[in-house]
Design a protein around this motif. Sequence first.
Motif, short mmCIF file in Angstrom:
data_model
loop_
_atom_site.label_atom_id
_atom_site.label_comp_id
_atom_site.label_asym_id
_atom_site.label_seq_id
_atom_site.Cartn_x
_atom_site.Cartn_y
_atom_site.Cartn_z
N THR A 55 0.84 -1.20 0.00
CA THR A 55 0.00 0.00 0.00
C THR A 55 0.87 1.26 0.00
O THR A 55 2.02 1.23 0.48
N SER A 98 0.50 5.96 -0.41
CA SER A 98 -0.42 7.10 -0.41
C SER A 98 0.30 8.36 -0.86
O SER A 98 1.54 8.43 -0.85
N ASP A 99 -0.48 9.35 -1.27
CA ASP A 99 0.04 10.63 -1.73
C ASP A 99 -0.72 11.72 -0.97
O ASP A 99 -1.91 11.94 -1.21
N ILE A 129 -4.55 10.64 -1.87
CA ILE A 129 -4.75 9.48 -2.75
C ILE A 129 -4.21 8.23 -2.07
O ILE A 129 -3.10 8.23 -1.52
N SER A 130 -5.00 7.16 -2.07
CA SER A 130 -4.57 5.86 -1.55
C SER A 130 -4.41 4.87 -2.68
O SER A 130 -5.13 4.91 -3.68
N GLY A 131 -3.46 3.96 -2.50
CA GLY A 131 -3.29 2.90 -3.50
C GLY A 131 -2.87 1.61 -2.84
O GLY A 131 -2.24 1.61 -1.77
N TYR A 132 -3.28 0.47 -3.43
CA TYR A 132 -2.82 -0.83 -2.95
C TYR A 132 -2.75 -1.82 -4.11
O TYR A 132 -3.35 -1.59 -5.18
N TRP A 152 -6.08 -4.48 -7.33
CA TRP A 152 -5.34 -3.22 -7.28
C TRP A 152 -6.32 -2.06 -7.25
O TRP A 152 -7.44 -2.16 -7.68
N SER A 153 -5.87 -0.92 -6.71
CA SER A 153 -6.72 0.26 -6.63
C SER A 153 -5.87 1.51 -6.42
O SER A 153 -4.81 1.45 -5.78
N SER A 154 -6.32 2.62 -6.98
CA SER A 154 -5.73 3.93 -6.73
C SER A 154 -6.86 4.95 -6.79
O SER A 154 -7.42 5.19 -7.86
N ARG A 155 -7.22 5.54 -5.65
CA ARG A 155 -8.36 6.45 -5.62
C ARG A 155 -8.23 7.50 -4.51
O ARG A 155 -7.43 7.33 -3.58
N ALA A 168 -4.74 4.69 4.28
CA ALA A 168 -4.39 3.83 3.16
C ALA A 168 -4.22 2.38 3.62
O ALA A 168 -4.69 1.45 2.95
#
Length: 254
Positions: free
Chosen positions: A198, A200-201, A212-215, A226-229, A245
């Motif tokens: 995981t 994050s931004d 923004i989170s991503g994993y 997967w995800s980025s939102r 995140a």
Amino acid sequence: MKDELSTIEKNSTWELVDLPYGKKTIGLKWVYKVKYSDDGLIQKHKARLVAKGYSQQPGVDFSETYAHVARMETIHDLIYFGTNKAMVAEFKNQMMKEFEMTDLGLIKYFLGIQVKQSPGRIFLSQEKYIEDLFKKFNMSQCKPLSTPMALNENFQVNDDGEKADSTTAKRILRYLKGTKTQGIEFKKESECKLVGYTDSDWVGSIDDRKSISGYIFCLGSNVISWSSRKQKFVALSSAEVEYIACTNAACEAV
């Protein structure tokens, strides 16, 4: 309302039976919603028939805490286990308790995706679909790009930049041009280990200060989720962003 009832009957959502002794029926309720287009015009009227779940009692009227939904991650799981023969027998025994499964045999295309199969390997590619897009928008000769978005840019509504052409989404098509031969590969492995990452931004969106989170999750080396939102809440520090995140990733892992 007629469309909703027709869908319920078509999908065999329920079957009519005699009310068991000592049980009470759970009422139903119509929920109406008006869906608007981007320009504010009415696009469609929707009607949903739902059960009054608030009248149910845990352990008496229900035991499940969520509704079962078919997700793409589940499809990726199925494909992964399908390539690993050592796990197939145990996997089928577990799955057959809840689902009916049919062997489709060797297939070339599934839901518009090209499927290439070989022993211990399945490769999914959308090359045919992408070529059709190029023809539709007259972009067969466009220059390829390696990313769907410009790198190292924060989201902002008004950045004094040139307005994007929302009708063609040219950059995405140029990205597809550069990656049309790539796809998702599921290969045979000796170990079935779930691993997640995981990131994050912080304050990735300048206008509302949301981050923004991503994993990404893998079974072995096969990517299945997967995800980025954008996060739902405004975090007050980079540490809080990381916790949110990680929480999102933990929920996906469960």
